[in-house]
Each structure stands twice: as structure tokens, then as C-alpha cells.
Design a protein around this motif. Sequence first.
Motif, mmCIF file in Angstrom:
data_model
loop_
_atom_site.group_PDB
_atom_site.id
_atom_site.type_symbol
_atom_site.label_atom_id
_atom_site.label_comp_id
_atom_site.label_asym_id
_atom_site.label_seq_id
_atom_site.Cartn_x
_atom_site.Cartn_y
_atom_site.Cartn_z
ATOM 1 N N THR A 145 0.857 -1.172 0.000
ATOM 2 C CA THR A 145 0.000 0.000 0.000
ATOM 3 C C THR A 145 0.896 1.225 0.000
ATOM 4 O OG1 THR A 145 -1.670 1.253 1.171
ATOM 5 C CG2 THR A 145 -0.223 -0.071 2.514
ATOM 6 N N ARG A 152 -1.091 2.690 7.109
ATOM 7 C CA ARG A 152 -0.643 1.398 6.566
ATOM 8 C C ARG A 152 -0.648 0.326 7.658
ATOM 9 N NH1 ARG A 152 5.125 1.675 4.085
ATOM 10 N NH2 ARG A 152 4.070 3.484 3.262
ATOM 11 N N LYS A 153 -0.152 0.669 8.841
ATOM 12 C CA LYS A 153 -0.140 -0.301 9.946
ATOM 13 C C LYS A 153 -1.556 -0.767 10.282
ATOM 14 C CE LYS A 153 2.229 1.994 13.010
ATOM 15 N NZ LYS A 153 3.010 2.398 14.197
ATOM 16 N N SER A 155 -4.151 -0.792 8.290
ATOM 17 C CA SER A 155 -4.638 -1.608 7.172
ATOM 18 C C SER A 155 -4.028 -3.006 7.216
ATOM 19 C CB SER A 155 -4.312 -0.925 5.843
ATOM 20 O OG SER A 155 -4.672 -1.751 4.765
ATOM 21 N N TYR A 156 -2.718 -3.075 7.462
ATOM 22 C CA TYR A 156 -2.058 -4.388 7.527
ATOM 23 C C TYR A 156 -2.589 -5.229 8.689
ATOM 24 C CZ TYR A 156 1.488 -3.243 3.983
ATOM 25 O OH TYR A 156 2.135 -2.936 2.821
#
Length: 173
Positions: A145, A152-153, A155-156
Motif C-alpha cells: 500500500t 498502513r499499519k 490496514s495491515y
Amino acid sequence: MNPDLAPYRTLVLEGCDGAGKSTLAAHLADQHGFTVVHSPRTPDSLDLIARYRERLREPADTARAARPDVRLAAFIHVVVDDDTDRARTEAAHGIATFARSSRHRTADPAPGCLDFFAVLGPAAYCRDRILALVDVGLERLHIVTGCSWEYRKRSYRAFMRHVAPALREHRRR
């Protein structure tokens, strides 16, 4: 005409609206003598994802039949967020950068372009889209991403909590 292009009578340029297909077609016509036939805008009712999934299935099956040892892989932008609009906003810059480097030039990708290059939205949607790609024959997925680090963290984490277990289960079958 460029000798590398000489064997081809027809080239089909497909991609999301705003990706630069018309510019590339004009270049191919001016520099290499191709005739340009422009189709109308893709109707919103057409499911491009399903269309491309079916287009990938035959070559994947052919490749696997010819070389069973070949593993098929894809580089996929994935953002898991219950708010699809926020996912698109957060991912737009990274996807636009990817699109520019892959010859699909667009500075400000529209939602259709974002959806063409990425899997963005709630976990169930992302899970289903990725499983559909796995069903085509992709065996390795590189999930990325282009979002800020904090987003991002999140989402992951959502990916690992809600999407990855379905991929593991699917693999066991």
C-alpha cells in the motif's frame, strides 16, 4: 514501422479511464502506423474485475499446463478499511505513482482507476477480491500500500486479522 511491432496487426489497449490509452494510441498511430479505433467509455454497469479475472484464467491454465513448475504471482495494492472512500483517498498517491511507472499515466486517479489497480475497502470485500485472484491461479501475492505509515499499519493489521485467515484456509483446500 518498428520491426518489433511488425508481426502484430491488432493491439488492444485497455485500462481505466484517465490512464493514458488515447495518448499511447496516438503515439502508436503516429510513430508506427497503426490505425486507431476508439471504443466508447466503459459502461459503469460492466464489471471490469470479473472481465479481467476471466481473461487471466485461460493464460494461467495454459502456462500451468505447459510448465507445472511455474508459479504465478502478482503485485497488489490492498487497503483494508471499512470506509472505502477513506481507503481510496489514503491510497490514491501511491497508486498514482505505481500507475505512472507502469505506463498507465494518471496524476489524479478516479475511483474506477483506483479500483482497477487496487483492492480497497472493507475486509470482506478485500477477502473476496483476493480469493477471486487466487482462484484464477495466482499463487504468490505481494501485498503493498502506498499509504502513510500509521494508516498502513492499521490496514495491515486488519488484513492479517480478517483477510489472511481466509487465504490460509483457502490454501488448505
